[in-house]
Write an enzyme that holds these catalytic residues in place. Sequence first.
Site, PDB file in Angstrom:
ATOM      1  CG  ASP A  83      -1.705   1.131   1.478  1.00 16.55           C
ATOM      2  OD1 ASP A  83      -2.281   1.614   0.493  1.00 16.55           O
ATOM      3  OD2 ASP A  83      -1.796   1.593   2.635  1.00 16.55           O
ATOM      4  CG  ASP A  87      -1.618   7.560   0.565  1.00 16.49           C
ATOM      5  OD1 ASP A  87      -0.626   8.252   0.277  1.00 16.49           O
ATOM      6  OD2 ASP A  87      -2.592   7.408  -0.188  1.00 16.49           O
ATOM      7  CG  HIS A 128      -5.671  16.988   4.751  1.00 14.79           C
ATOM      8  ND1 HIS A 128      -4.773  17.599   3.893  1.00 14.79           N
ATOM      9  CD2 HIS A 128      -5.499  15.662   4.586  1.00 14.79           C
ATOM     10  CE1 HIS A 128      -4.113  16.669   3.221  1.00 14.79           C
ATOM     11  NE2 HIS A 128      -4.529  15.491   3.619  1.00 14.79           N
ATOM     12  CG  ASN A 185      -7.921   1.642  -2.838  1.00 15.87           C
ATOM     13  OD1 ASN A 185      -7.624   0.849  -3.725  1.00 15.87           O
ATOM     14  ND2 ASN A 185      -8.770   1.346  -1.863  1.00 15.87           N
ATOM     15  CD  GLN A 186      -2.901   7.379  -3.791  1.00 17.70           C
ATOM     16  OE1 GLN A 186      -3.319   8.518  -3.552  1.00 17.70           O
ATOM     17  NE2 GLN A 186      -2.159   6.715  -2.924  1.00 17.70           N
ATOM     18  CG  HIS A 188     -11.792   3.774 -10.806  1.00 18.57           C
ATOM     19  ND1 HIS A 188     -11.129   2.579 -10.950  1.00 18.57           N
ATOM     20  CD2 HIS A 188     -11.737   4.397 -12.007  1.00 18.57           C
ATOM     21  CE1 HIS A 188     -10.701   2.461 -12.195  1.00 18.57           C
ATOM     22  NE2 HIS A 188     -11.046   3.558 -12.863  1.00 18.57           N
ATOM     23  CB  CYS A 208     -13.267  -0.022 -10.371  1.00 20.06           C
ATOM     24  SG  CYS A 208     -12.543   0.528  -8.817  1.00 20.06           S
ATOM     25  NE  ARG A 225     -12.925   2.859  -2.876  1.00 22.53           N
ATOM     26  CZ  ARG A 225     -12.163   3.769  -2.253  1.00 22.53           C
ATOM     27  NH1 ARG A 225     -11.121   4.284  -2.872  1.00 22.53           N
ATOM     28  NH2 ARG A 225     -12.438   4.163  -1.041  1.00 22.53           N
ATOM     29  CE  LYS A 226      -5.091  -0.905  -1.726  1.00 22.28           C
ATOM     30  NZ  LYS A 226      -3.797  -0.537  -1.084  1.00 22.28           N
ATOM     31  CG  ASP A 278      -2.108   2.443   6.437  1.00 23.60           C
ATOM     32  OD1 ASP A 278      -2.492   2.107   5.307  1.00 23.60           O
ATOM     33  OD2 ASP A 278      -2.209   3.603   6.870  1.00 23.60           O
TER      34      ASP A 278
HETATM   35 MG    MG Z   1      -2.901   3.126   3.536  1.00 21.15          MG
HETATM   36 ZN    ZN Z   2     -10.521   1.288  -9.462  1.00 20.42          ZN
END
Ligand code: MG
Ligand code: ZN
Length: 211
Positions: A7, A9, A18, A58-59, A98, A111, A114-115, A140
Amino acid sequence: MKAVLLDRDGVINSLVYHEEAGVIDAPFTRSQFKLQPRVPAAIRLLNDLGLKVAIVSNQPGMAKGHVKPQVFKAFERIMLSEISAAGGRIDRIYYCLHHPEAKVAKFRQRCRCRKPETGMLEQAASDLQVPLAECYMVGDGISDFLAGARAGCRTIFVGRWKCEICQFTEDPHVRPVLVAKSLWEAAQLIQSEATGVSCKDFRANCLAVRS
Ligand SMILES: [Mg+2]
Ligand SMILES: [Zn+2]
């Protein structure tokens, strides 16, 4: 074992608080993108053990309008240059861009990548020509070890919460196999499994939940 799927992040780079939105999330700007301590050395160690290394991440930041495309590319450049400066190598990188509720229409979809879905892990294993059962999945988040478990990988949870996270997944079959505090520690666990040296140095930190 043949490969390590990572992974991004919270494993490679730090998560960011944030303040305006009051959320902990991926970095949104260049200055927020910082590698976690000893990540380049950890990746080099995995390379030296003869393991392939891929990122499966995943982003949804662009889909949600948080991250500009050029900033997203800059994150990858920063990451790869710091890793290669330490002599490390990432073999493949996969992103799921996505999100089912994306603001940006082209990313709005359900999709298979995506985990906790397993699409990226399957693609990585296929491209690396390794069986999923001979891959570690290091992450994580719950979605990382759910995806890893569904794909049949050996799962390593990275984080400071150790197995307290397991209380969120009631089905014992989706618990991570191993727990480490950082990617560096996870890489050392992998080394101890690869070399057959006992994991006694990690007795305080690692926990074999399911062997
Ligand atoms: Mg992560
Ligand atoms: Zn996806």
